[in-house]
Design a protein around this motif. Structure first.
Motif, PDB file in Angstrom:
ATOM      1  N   UNK A  65     -12.561   4.818  11.331  1.00  0.00           N
ATOM      2  CA  UNK A  65     -11.813   3.858  10.519  1.00  0.00           C
ATOM      3  C   UNK A  65     -11.134   2.851  11.440  1.00  0.00           C
ATOM      4  N   UNK A  66     -11.432   1.572  11.209  1.00  0.00           N
ATOM      5  CA  UNK A  66     -10.900   0.496  12.053  1.00  0.00           C
ATOM      6  C   UNK A  66      -9.583  -0.070  11.540  1.00  0.00           C
ATOM      7  N   UNK A  67      -9.365  -0.018  10.222  1.00  0.00           N
ATOM      8  CA  UNK A  67      -8.216  -0.690   9.637  1.00  0.00           C
ATOM      9  C   UNK A  67      -7.652   0.128   8.482  1.00  0.00           C
ATOM     10  N   UNK A  68      -6.327   0.048   8.313  1.00  0.00           N
ATOM     11  CA  UNK A  68      -5.639   0.784   7.257  1.00  0.00           C
ATOM     12  C   UNK A  68      -4.923  -0.205   6.347  1.00  0.00           C
ATOM     13  N   UNK A  69      -5.069   0.007   5.045  1.00  0.00           N
ATOM     14  CA  UNK A  69      -4.377  -0.781   4.024  1.00  0.00           C
ATOM     15  C   UNK A  69      -3.303   0.111   3.423  1.00  0.00           C
ATOM     16  N   UNK A  70      -2.039  -0.325   3.479  1.00  0.00           N
ATOM     17  CA  UNK A  70      -0.912   0.510   3.065  1.00  0.00           C
ATOM     18  C   UNK A  70      -0.300  -0.046   1.780  1.00  0.00           C
ATOM     19  N   UNK A  71      -0.382   0.749   0.716  1.00  0.00           N
ATOM     20  CA  UNK A  71       0.179   0.361  -0.586  1.00  0.00           C
ATOM     21  C   UNK A  71       1.013   1.511  -1.138  1.00  0.00           C
ATOM     22  N   UNK A  72       1.842   2.063  -0.290  1.00  0.00           N
ATOM     23  CA  UNK A  72       2.717   3.180  -0.629  1.00  0.00           C
ATOM     24  C   UNK A  72       4.105   2.643  -0.997  1.00  0.00           C
ATOM     25  N   UNK A  73       5.058   3.492  -1.435  1.00  0.00           N
ATOM     26  CA  UNK A  73       6.420   3.010  -1.707  1.00  0.00           C
ATOM     27  C   UNK A  73       7.022   2.306  -0.488  1.00  0.00           C
ATOM     28  N   UNK A  74       7.925   1.376  -0.739  1.00  0.00           N
ATOM     29  CA  UNK A  74       8.467   0.510   0.317  1.00  0.00           C
ATOM     30  C   UNK A  74       9.071   1.295   1.471  1.00  0.00           C
ATOM     31  N   UNK A  75       9.733   2.415   1.170  1.00  0.00           N
ATOM     32  CA  UNK A  75      10.364   3.199   2.236  1.00  0.00           C
ATOM     33  C   UNK A  75       9.342   3.803   3.194  1.00  0.00           C
ATOM     34  N   UNK A  76       8.093   3.871   2.778  1.00  0.00           N
ATOM     35  CA  UNK A  76       7.037   4.452   3.600  1.00  0.00           C
ATOM     36  C   UNK A  76       6.286   3.407   4.424  1.00  0.00           C
ATOM     37  N   UNK A  77       6.531   2.121   4.162  1.00  0.00           N
ATOM     38  CA  UNK A  77       5.749   1.074   4.827  1.00  0.00           C
ATOM     39  C   UNK A  77       5.880   1.142   6.349  1.00  0.00           C
ATOM     40  N   UNK A  78       7.115   1.213   6.829  1.00  0.00           N
ATOM     41  CA  UNK A  78       7.321   1.212   8.283  1.00  0.00           C
ATOM     42  C   UNK A  78       6.702   2.435   8.963  1.00  0.00           C
ATOM     43  N   UNK A  87      -2.363   4.583  16.030  1.00  0.00           N
ATOM     44  CA  UNK A  87      -3.692   5.204  16.005  1.00  0.00           C
ATOM     45  C   UNK A  87      -4.782   4.207  16.358  1.00  0.00           C
ATOM     46  N   UNK A  88      -4.366   2.976  16.725  1.00  0.00           N
ATOM     47  CA  UNK A  88      -5.333   1.962  17.141  1.00  0.00           C
ATOM     48  C   UNK A  88      -6.038   1.271  15.997  1.00  0.00           C
ATOM     49  N   UNK A  89      -5.376   1.179  14.840  1.00  0.00           N
ATOM     50  CA  UNK A  89      -6.025   0.607  13.665  1.00  0.00           C
ATOM     51  C   UNK A  89      -5.321  -0.676  13.228  1.00  0.00           C
ATOM     52  N   UNK A  90      -6.100  -1.694  12.880  1.00  0.00           N
ATOM     53  CA  UNK A  90      -5.557  -2.903  12.275  1.00  0.00           C
ATOM     54  C   UNK A  90      -4.859  -2.501  10.977  1.00  0.00           C
ATOM     55  N   UNK A  91      -3.797  -3.234  10.630  1.00  0.00           N
ATOM     56  CA  UNK A  91      -2.948  -2.752   9.541  1.00  0.00           C
ATOM     57  C   UNK A  91      -2.567  -3.864   8.569  1.00  0.00           C
ATOM     58  N   UNK A  92      -2.810  -3.590   7.308  1.00  0.00           N
ATOM     59  CA  UNK A  92      -2.367  -4.446   6.203  1.00  0.00           C
ATOM     60  C   UNK A  92      -1.294  -3.672   5.449  1.00  0.00           C
ATOM     61  N   UNK A  93      -0.105  -4.294   5.273  1.00  0.00           N
ATOM     62  CA  UNK A  93       1.016  -3.630   4.615  1.00  0.00           C
ATOM     63  C   UNK A  93       1.439  -4.449   3.406  1.00  0.00           C
ATOM     64  N   UNK A  94       1.556  -3.786   2.256  1.00  0.00           N
ATOM     65  CA  UNK A  94       2.088  -4.482   1.096  1.00  0.00           C
ATOM     66  C   UNK A  94       3.547  -4.887   1.365  1.00  0.00           C
ATOM     67  N   UNK A  95       3.997  -5.913   0.638  1.00  0.00           N
ATOM     68  CA  UNK A  95       5.377  -6.364   0.821  1.00  0.00           C
ATOM     69  C   UNK A  95       6.351  -5.334   0.242  1.00  0.00           C
ATOM     70  N   UNK A  96       7.549  -5.210   0.865  1.00  0.00           N
ATOM     71  CA  UNK A  96       7.967  -5.837   2.110  1.00  0.00           C
ATOM     72  C   UNK A  96       7.382  -5.098   3.315  1.00  0.00           C
ATOM     73  N   UNK A  97       7.276  -5.800   4.420  1.00  0.00           N
ATOM     74  CA  UNK A  97       6.722  -5.203   5.634  1.00  0.00           C
ATOM     75  C   UNK A  97       7.488  -3.944   6.014  1.00  0.00           C
ATOM     76  N   UNK A  98       8.810  -4.004   5.941  1.00  0.00           N
ATOM     77  CA  UNK A  98       9.676  -2.858   6.225  1.00  0.00           C
ATOM     78  C   UNK A  98      10.999  -3.118   5.510  1.00  0.00           C
ATOM     79  N   UNK A  99      11.971  -2.253   5.714  1.00  0.00           N
ATOM     80  CA  UNK A  99      13.241  -2.400   5.011  1.00  0.00           C
ATOM     81  C   UNK A  99      14.346  -2.999   5.874  1.00  0.00           C
ATOM     82  N   UNK A 100      14.021  -3.371   7.124  1.00  0.00           N
ATOM     83  CA  UNK A 100      14.982  -4.099   7.952  1.00  0.00           C
ATOM     84  C   UNK A 100      14.236  -4.829   9.056  1.00  0.00           C
ATOM     85  N   UNK A 101      14.927  -5.772   9.696  1.00  0.00           N
ATOM     86  CA  UNK A 101      14.302  -6.615  10.721  1.00  0.00           C
ATOM     87  C   UNK A 101      13.909  -5.829  11.958  1.00  0.00           C
ATOM     88  N   UNK A 102      14.713  -4.829  12.306  1.00  0.00           N
ATOM     89  CA  UNK A 102      14.416  -4.048  13.509  1.00  0.00           C
ATOM     90  C   UNK A 102      13.082  -3.330  13.372  1.00  0.00           C
TER      91      UNK A 102
END
Length: 343
Positions: A65-78, A87-102
């Motif tokens: 698997x080369x790439x992962x698409x993440x459409x889980x609850x927001x707290x799980x995005x980060x 794991x060396x995989x390209x990553x697509x994350x549903x909005x928001x990217x994470x829950x803080x800037x850090x």
């Protein structure tokens, strides 16, 4: 070589992502993970070639698997995005990217150091009508932008993990920054909770851009109508973008106010009429519309294959989260404007 994909999350939006990636990638969409067995049964029924699992490690540890698409609850995005990138995989994350800037900054740094594509699901940046709206601003059709306002309202899809602001406003924040090609300097927000204590059902957000441009955003999941509209008021023309309109998604109004007092016989005195309004044609431009989600998914695959920079890259996601964080600070202070902390 074609990109092999895995998807985390088969809920409402995850199901849509699975559908478009299956259309684009076919059997290269290899695995789907979700804790709900009934969702996985539905996936297998619709896409017999997709392997399913309730364990995310089935995707992270699969070297094919080369790439992962993440459409889980927001707290799980980060944590999921960090695991995917590690794991060396390209990553697509549903909005928001994470829950803080850090957390956003850490994901961006990890992607850059690993030379991996990191993309955020700001779907409306791939909407032909939104791109037309940006064009009308950038080419000077509407003149100088005075202000804009948007409404994203609905009854239902009430969530517990994030409030209406974090659930809906990323769309309009990303649209406003995209069409104006700017980042707000200050942010003000007020929120109100009625159904769940501490979870705002409705929020009013104001973004202050340089040059006096203001953007007012109203979001709610406690409203009798489904509304997805944005109005941009300029010095020459005004534009309405209506995402739920079947045909007239963009309507241009040749309306405004005379900048100089014209000669009019029916104007009694200058003091009585200092400014006069004008009203001209209403234009509905023809827009070749394709499904934004499919355009977004195709863009992700293209960026991986051609080593390109996504329109909604990690930095774009971080700036949207910075605005949301500023909105949270403003809400805690009773709605006073606060500066955007974008670093």
């Amino acid at each position: 070589m074609a990109t092999t994909l895995g998807v985390l999350g088969a809920g409402h939006w995850g199901g849509n992502l699975i559908r478009v990636f299956a259309e684009l990638a076919g059997q290269n969409l290899k695995k789907v993970v979700d804790p709900d067995a009934s969702r996985l049964n539905k996936i297998r029924a619709n896409f017999p070639f997709i392997e399913t699992s309730t364990d995310p490690e089935a995707v992270f540890q699969d070297e094919s698997i080369d790439a992962v698409v993440i459409a889980t609850p927001a707290s799980d995005h980060y944590p999921s995005a960090l695991k995917a990138l590690s794991s060396g995989k390209h990553t697509f994350v549903e909005k928001p990217l994470a829950l803080n800037r850090a957390e956003c900054a850490e994901l961006i740094a990890k992607a850059e150091s690993s030379r991996l594509t990191l993309m955020v699901g700001h779907t409306f940046l791939y909407n032909a009508a939104v791109r037309k709206l940006r064009e009308l601003i950038s080419d000077g059709t509407i003149g100088d932008v005075f202000y804009l306002y948007s409404q994203r309202l609905n009854l239902g899809r009430i969530r517990r993990d994030v409030d209406a602001l974090w659930n809906f406003a990323p769309h309009d924040i990303s649209i406003a920054m995209y069409i104006l090609d700017a980042v707000p300097e200050r942010v003000a927000a007020r929120g109100f909770s009625y159904l769940q204590n501490g979870v705002d059902d409705v929020s009013f957000l104001t973004l202050y851009f340089s040059g006096g441009i203001a953007a007012q955003i109203h979001v709610s999941w406690l409203d009798p109508r489904k509304v997805r509209q944005m109005t941009v008021v300029g010095s020459r023309k005004m534009v309405l973008y209506d995402d739920v309109a079947p045909d007239a998604k963009i309507v241009i109004y040749d309306k405004g106010v005379y900048s100089e007092q014209p000669e009019r016989e029916d104007v009694a005195t200058f003091g009585e009429f200092q400014l006069l309004t004008r009203s001209g044609d209403v234009t509905i431009p023809q827009i070749k519309f394709t499904e934004p989600l499919k355009t977004e998914a195709a863009h992700f695959l293209e960026c991986i294959e051609k080593n390109g920079k996504p329109l909604s890259d990690g930095e774009n996601g971080r700036l949207v989260v910075a605005v949301l964080e500023a909105a949270d600070r403003s809400r805690k202070k009773g709605g006073v404007p606060v500066p955007l902390e974008s670093t």
